[in-house]
Design an enzyme around this catalytic site. Sequence first.
Site, PDB file in Angstrom:
ATOM      1  N   ARG A  73      11.075   5.579   9.315  1.00 11.99           N
ATOM      2  CA  ARG A  73      10.310   4.355   9.535  1.00 11.99           C
ATOM      3  C   ARG A  73      11.236   3.175   9.803  1.00 11.99           C
ATOM      4  O   ARG A  73      10.952   2.315  10.645  1.00 11.99           O
ATOM      5  CB  ARG A  73       9.409   4.072   8.337  1.00 11.99           C
ATOM      6  CG  ARG A  73       8.276   5.078   8.164  1.00 11.99           C
ATOM      7  CD  ARG A  73       7.582   4.914   6.828  1.00 11.99           C
ATOM      8  NE  ARG A  73       6.826   3.670   6.757  1.00 11.99           N
ATOM      9  CZ  ARG A  73       6.351   3.168   5.618  1.00 11.99           C
ATOM     10  NH1 ARG A  73       6.566   3.795   4.464  1.00 11.99           N
ATOM     11  NH2 ARG A  73       5.671   2.038   5.623  1.00 11.99           N
ATOM     12  N   ARG A  79       4.362  -5.249  17.762  1.00 12.59           N
ATOM     13  CA  ARG A  79       5.318  -4.255  17.292  1.00 12.59           C
ATOM     14  C   ARG A  79       6.468  -4.021  18.269  1.00 12.59           C
ATOM     15  O   ARG A  79       7.412  -3.317  17.941  1.00 12.59           O
ATOM     16  CB  ARG A  79       4.611  -2.927  17.009  1.00 12.59           C
ATOM     17  CG  ARG A  79       3.688  -2.991  15.810  1.00 12.59           C
ATOM     18  CD  ARG A  79       3.159  -1.609  15.448  1.00 12.59           C
ATOM     19  NE  ARG A  79       2.384  -1.650  14.236  1.00 12.59           N
ATOM     20  CZ  ARG A  79       1.090  -1.937  14.177  1.00 12.59           C
ATOM     21  NH1 ARG A  79       0.444  -2.202  15.303  1.00 12.59           N
ATOM     22  NH2 ARG A  79       0.444  -1.955  13.030  1.00 12.59           N
ATOM     23  N   ARG A 110       8.289   4.083  -5.477  1.00 14.97           N
ATOM     24  CA  ARG A 110       6.859   3.824  -5.580  1.00 14.97           C
ATOM     25  C   ARG A 110       6.088   5.108  -5.854  1.00 14.97           C
ATOM     26  O   ARG A 110       6.366   6.154  -5.284  1.00 14.97           O
ATOM     27  CB  ARG A 110       6.357   3.173  -4.286  1.00 14.97           C
ATOM     28  CG  ARG A 110       4.971   2.575  -4.388  1.00 14.97           C
ATOM     29  CD  ARG A 110       4.696   1.588  -3.258  1.00 14.97           C
ATOM     30  NE  ARG A 110       4.736   2.191  -1.929  1.00 14.97           N
ATOM     31  CZ  ARG A 110       4.513   1.510  -0.816  1.00 14.97           C
ATOM     32  NH1 ARG A 110       4.265   0.208  -0.864  1.00 14.97           N
ATOM     33  NH2 ARG A 110       4.551   2.118   0.354  1.00 14.97           N
ATOM     34  N   ARG A 142       3.815   9.536  -2.476  1.00 15.27           N
ATOM     35  CA  ARG A 142       3.248   9.772  -1.155  1.00 15.27           C
ATOM     36  C   ARG A 142       4.349  10.180  -0.174  1.00 15.27           C
ATOM     37  O   ARG A 142       5.507   9.789  -0.320  1.00 15.27           O
ATOM     38  CB  ARG A 142       2.540   8.507  -0.645  1.00 15.27           C
ATOM     39  CG  ARG A 142       1.312   8.151  -1.447  1.00 15.27           C
ATOM     40  CD  ARG A 142       0.585   6.961  -0.879  1.00 15.27           C
ATOM     41  NE  ARG A 142       1.359   5.731  -0.993  1.00 15.27           N
ATOM     42  CZ  ARG A 142       0.817   4.511  -1.000  1.00 15.27           C
ATOM     43  NH1 ARG A 142      -0.485   4.367  -0.900  1.00 15.27           N
ATOM     44  NH2 ARG A 142       1.575   3.443  -1.101  1.00 15.27           N
ATOM     45  N   LYS A 189       4.970  -7.485   3.108  1.00 11.42           N
ATOM     46  CA  LYS A 189       4.106  -8.223   4.035  1.00 11.42           C
ATOM     47  C   LYS A 189       2.668  -8.302   3.516  1.00 11.42           C
ATOM     48  O   LYS A 189       2.028  -9.340   3.640  1.00 11.42           O
ATOM     49  CB  LYS A 189       4.128  -7.574   5.420  1.00 11.42           C
ATOM     50  CG  LYS A 189       5.465  -7.667   6.131  1.00 11.42           C
ATOM     51  CD  LYS A 189       5.383  -7.212   7.582  1.00 11.42           C
ATOM     52  CE  LYS A 189       4.998  -5.750   7.733  1.00 11.42           C
ATOM     53  NZ  LYS A 189       6.011  -4.822   7.140  1.00 11.42           N
TER      54      LYS A 189
END
Length: 210
Positions: free
Chosen positions: A168, A89, A125, A157, A15
């Site tokens: 998530r 959301r 990542r 992370r 996004k």
Amino acid sequence: MKRILILLGPPGAGKGTQAEMLKNEFNMLHLSTGDLLRAAVKNGTELGKLAETYMNKGALVPDDVIFGLIDSFMVEHASESILFDGFPRNEDQAIELDRKLNELPFSVLELKVPDQSVMDRLSSRRVCADCGKLFSTSFGGISDGNCGVCGGKVFQRKDDMPETIAHRLDVYHEQTKPVTKYYRAKNRLLEIVGEGTVEAISERIRNALA
């Protein structure tokens, strides 16, 4: 002509990258509720002070405060095109945003990416602790655990660890996915295949908006 767009999709769908394209190509203002909150707190506005009382307790900022910030932003930029990034959301927020837009025409873009692709993208990542550059273990650029740009230490992370990504995604499917169903029922939803090159995805978005 003023344009209102809402950009939705799961975490890791790209996004942010596509928002940048839309912002530049269609001369849009990028509305991120997180950015609005941080700016209001930093500037010490009344809504910012109120939001800070919730943020300091680790609580969610109530919708009425969020919409107060959105109202102020839209009044200030009444004649400009706006891109809502990752908002609303949940369905309650979508209903309230409809009311706030007050019959203004808008479109909703959903970047569709399978859960497994999201898991693969985010879990691969890595980020440099020194310069902040992002890397993917799938595409290289990391030498002996160090950044290929500045030599800093590269790490994963917490947000990009598999168990966090799975959580998530669960939250997305439970809370945000119903928003796409809401907009589909109103014939506002434009579904975009979110896999492939950045350029290919951008072209699909342009074609959908044409």
